[in-house]
Design a protein around this motif. Structure first.
Motif, short mmCIF file in Angstrom:
data_model
loop_
_atom_site.label_atom_id
_atom_site.label_comp_id
_atom_site.label_asym_id
_atom_site.label_seq_id
_atom_site.Cartn_x
_atom_site.Cartn_y
_atom_site.Cartn_z
N LEU A 129 3.40 6.11 8.92
CA LEU A 129 3.26 4.78 8.83
C LEU A 129 4.74 4.05 8.97
CD1 LEU A 129 1.81 1.97 8.56
CD2 LEU A 129 1.77 2.57 6.11
N PHE A 130 5.70 5.08 8.42
CA PHE A 130 7.19 4.37 8.56
C PHE A 130 7.50 4.30 10.09
CE2 PHE A 130 6.78 5.68 4.15
CZ PHE A 130 7.70 4.95 3.45
N LYS A 131 7.17 5.23 10.93
CA LYS A 131 7.70 5.34 12.13
C LYS A 131 6.92 4.26 12.87
CE LYS A 131 7.43 8.21 16.26
NZ LYS A 131 7.03 9.67 16.84
N LYS A 132 5.40 4.05 12.66
CA LYS A 132 4.96 3.03 13.12
C LYS A 132 5.61 1.61 13.09
CE LYS A 132 0.39 0.75 13.59
NZ LYS A 132 -0.97 0.75 13.10
N MET A 133 6.00 1.35 11.85
CA MET A 133 6.55 -0.06 11.35
C MET A 133 7.88 0.08 11.96
SD MET A 133 4.29 -1.52 9.70
CE MET A 133 5.09 -2.89 9.11
N TYR A 134 8.61 1.13 11.95
CA TYR A 134 10.07 0.98 12.66
C TYR A 134 9.69 0.57 14.11
CZ TYR A 134 14.63 2.53 14.21
OH TYR A 134 15.91 2.69 14.79
N GLN A 135 8.85 1.34 14.80
CA GLN A 135 8.69 0.44 16.11
C GLN A 135 8.24 -0.57 16.47
OE1 GLN A 135 5.77 3.94 17.00
NE2 GLN A 135 7.34 5.43 17.74
N LEU A 165 0.91 -1.14 0.08
CA LEU A 165 0.05 0.03 -0.26
C LEU A 165 0.83 1.21 -0.06
CD1 LEU A 165 -2.88 -1.07 2.63
CD2 LEU A 165 -3.03 -0.66 0.22
N THR A 166 2.02 1.22 0.90
CA THR A 166 2.81 2.50 0.99
C THR A 166 3.64 2.45 -0.30
OG1 THR A 166 3.10 2.02 3.11
CG2 THR A 166 4.67 3.69 2.36
N TYR A 191 -0.69 10.29 -1.02
CA TYR A 191 -0.37 10.51 0.28
C TYR A 191 -1.03 9.91 1.25
CZ TYR A 191 0.31 13.28 4.55
OH TYR A 191 0.82 13.84 5.71
N LYS A 192 -2.41 9.52 1.20
CA LYS A 192 -3.20 9.03 2.30
C LYS A 192 -2.81 7.64 2.26
CE LYS A 192 -7.15 11.95 2.33
NZ LYS A 192 -8.80 12.09 2.37
N LEU A 193 -2.05 7.02 1.22
CA LEU A 193 -1.62 5.50 1.18
C LEU A 193 -0.05 5.42 2.02
CD1 LEU A 193 -2.69 3.96 -2.20
CD2 LEU A 193 -3.72 3.53 -0.13
N ALA A 194 0.47 6.65 1.73
CA ALA A 194 1.92 6.55 2.33
C ALA A 194 2.17 7.38 3.23
CB ALA A 194 2.65 6.56 0.99
N LYS A 195 1.41 7.67 4.23
CA LYS A 195 1.52 8.59 5.45
C LYS A 195 3.04 8.47 5.89
CE LYS A 195 -3.15 10.08 6.12
NZ LYS A 195 -4.29 10.00 7.19
N PRO A 196 3.80 9.51 6.18
CA PRO A 196 5.11 9.45 7.05
C PRO A 196 4.85 8.65 8.19
CG PRO A 196 4.87 11.49 5.94
CD PRO A 196 3.48 11.00 5.97
#
Length: 526
Positions: free
Chosen positions: A374-380, A117-118, A367-372
């Motif tokens: 989400l990257f932070k959430k996946m990293y956490q 999605l991202t 943009y709604k598919l690839a909100k920044p």
């Protein structure tokens, strides 16, 4: 189904504006007649939308199949020959549905689906930047890294900076401002702004801008930067745009090979999009995947019979549907009727829509598919989630959708193997009494040959003159490879003065003579 028409109708308008240029662009990128893309969009909306069990998925011509279509038309000797492969591909998809192959879609890791999605969101934005500035060398719908015009995603962006159209860029900026204002402010002020969607207003402003500046050398928008729907002169020319399969080649192996390729790729792309769309659904409804394959197969047969491109469920349109508030399959069906009626009734009006305005609409979708965030959430969530996610995103950006997902899936499998290696046994408990190390090793519930290295390493590290308790009470599956390792270790243990106590559901055994015989006597479930 009509209960949520107030939600589905505005959403269908947004999906229509997203789908229209993509249908045409994918046809152009595929080397097929432009009208074939519209046929696929109409069939995907009306027929597949009606047959599908998906509430918010939208089907149409797929960018992921463009390269296959382009090559197949040349290889098979013409578009009508290719249409036969589309029809047969649809029949094969129906067979997949009957055989319940739809379950495959559930075996893709969550991190890969989120990466998909991202990645699609980012690639939408990157691909729309040239169109935003009025540079249209690459057709809409070409989402591969290496493009049909010989450029790649990033070189095309740099090229666009040398060909900026003031008029196209201005109306794109105005359209983007309208969309952001509508989404962030106006839609929360009054219900009328929820009923009348921002993309519709942006498109109307784009048409007005084009008409008002027509002929102006600086601010005017060139005709090659407008939507380009085929305009028939009369009913005969309209129906003349339909093509039909050449059934005389039905025994040709090349036709069947192409048909199977279309069926396999279209089914896989659909199942992936179904999984991703279900994740986007705020109501978390689940699409029946086997029914989806039956619907897609029927759609492809009909599309091929009347001259259309192959169909899959498409994440770009589906996500636009979700983001616009679509609630039921009516939004997909209505968007199909909008496509059909508009190319018959108002093709000239459609051909006044600047592509830069539609690029602004797709910017918001991307943009709604690839909100920044989400990257932070996946990293956490840790590296085991973040690495497959990142590989999938980068793979989609620098190759294409299916290759990117394949890379992410491969990394996901490696992560599973690493986790399996690490989780073969539980933490040792050591103490030292009477001068001897006392060590306890508890094996996991399932121990396979993937765990050989980890267990062998731990056993070899046990010091001389130790006492080992090997607990297999929780173990329900023990691979023969592991049993052989234990057999070998029992010989080493004698030479290193290591005593072994085997603890199982059946009791305790001191220094067992044969692990193989012991585990043969255990119930199969253990």
């Amino acid at each position: 189904m009509f209960r949520y028409l107030k939600n589905d109708l505005p959403a269908s308008i947004v999906v229509f504006f997203v789908a229209l240029p993509l249908c045409l662009g994918i046809a152009l990128a595929s080397g097929a007649p432009l009208f074939s893309g519209l046929i696929a969009g109409i069939v995907g909306g009306i027929l597949v939308g009606a047959l599908s069990g998906s509430h918010i998925g939208v089907s149409g011509p797929a960018a992921g199949l463009a390269a296959i279509v382009l090559a197949a038309i040349g290889t098979l000797g013409g578009y009508q020959n290719f249409l036969l492969a589309v029809v047969l591909g649809g029949a094969i998809q129906i067979m997949f549905g009957v055989l319940k192959a739809g379950i495959i879609g559930y075996y893709f890791p969550s991190s890969v689906i989120k990466g998909m999605l991202t990645g699609i969101g980012i690639i939408i934005i990157l691909k729309q930047i040239p169109h935003f500035f009025g540079y249209d060398s690459d057709p809409e719908g070409d989402f591969a890294f290496f493009q049909v015009d010989g450029e790649n995603t990033f070189s095309e962006i740099f090229n666009s900076l040398n060909f900026i159209s003031p008029g196209a860029t201005t109306v794109a900026v105005i359209g983007l401002a309208i969309l952001i204002l509508w989404d962030k402010v106006l839609s929360k002020k009054h219900k009328v702004f929820q009923l009348v969607q921002g993309p519709l207003v942006a498109v109307v402003v784009g048409i007005i801008f084009y008409v008002a500046t027509k002929g102006n050398e600086v601010w005017g928008i060139s005709e090659d930067h407008l939507v380009s729907v085929p305009i028939p002169e009369d009913a005969a020319s309209f129906f003349g745009q339909f093509s039909f399969p050449n059934f005389s080649l039905i025994t040709d192996p090349a036709i069947w090979l192409t048909a199977f390729t279309i069926a396999l790729v279209a089914s896989l792309e659909t199942l992936l999009c179904v999984e991703a769309t279900d994740r986007l659904d705020p109501r978390k409804r689940v699409t029946p995947t086997n029914r989806e394959l039956l619907a897609q197969g029927t759609g492809n047969m009909v599309s091929g019979l009347i001259g259309g491109l192959p169909i899959t469920q498409v994440i770009v349109r589906s996500s636009a549907n979700v983001q616009s508030g679509g609630r039921t399959k009516m939004s997909a069906i209505i968007h199909g009727f909008f496509l059909l009626s508009s190319i018959i009734l108002i093709p000239r009006l459609l051909n006044m829509i600047p592509l830069s305005v539609l690029a602004a609409v797709l910017f918001i979708v991307g943009y709604k598919l690839a909100k920044p965030a989400l990257f932070k959430k996946m990293y956490q969530l840790g590296w085991k989630q973040f690495v497959p996610f990142t590989v999938t995103v980068l793979g989609i950006i620098f190759t294409d959708l299916l290759v990117g997902i394949g890379l992410g899936l491969a990394v996901g499998v490696v992560v599973i193997l690493i986790k399996s290696y690490q989780n073969s046994h539980f933490l040792h408990i050591e103490d030292k009494s009477n001068g001897r190390h006392r060590i306890k090793m508890t094996l996991a519930e399932e121990v396979t040959f993937f765990n050989k290295g980890a267990i062998l390493k731990e056993l070899d590290s046990i010091p001389k003159d130790s006492y080992l308790e090997l607990d297999v009470r929780k173990t329900r599956y023990l691979d023969n490879d592991i049993i052989e390792i234990l057999e070998d270790f029992s010989e080493k243990a004698k030479n290193r003065n290591i005593d072994i106590k085997l603890i199982s559901e059946r009791g305790e055994v001191e220094n067992p003579d044969s692990y193989i015989e012991f585990f043969k006597l255990r119930p199969k479930s253990a």
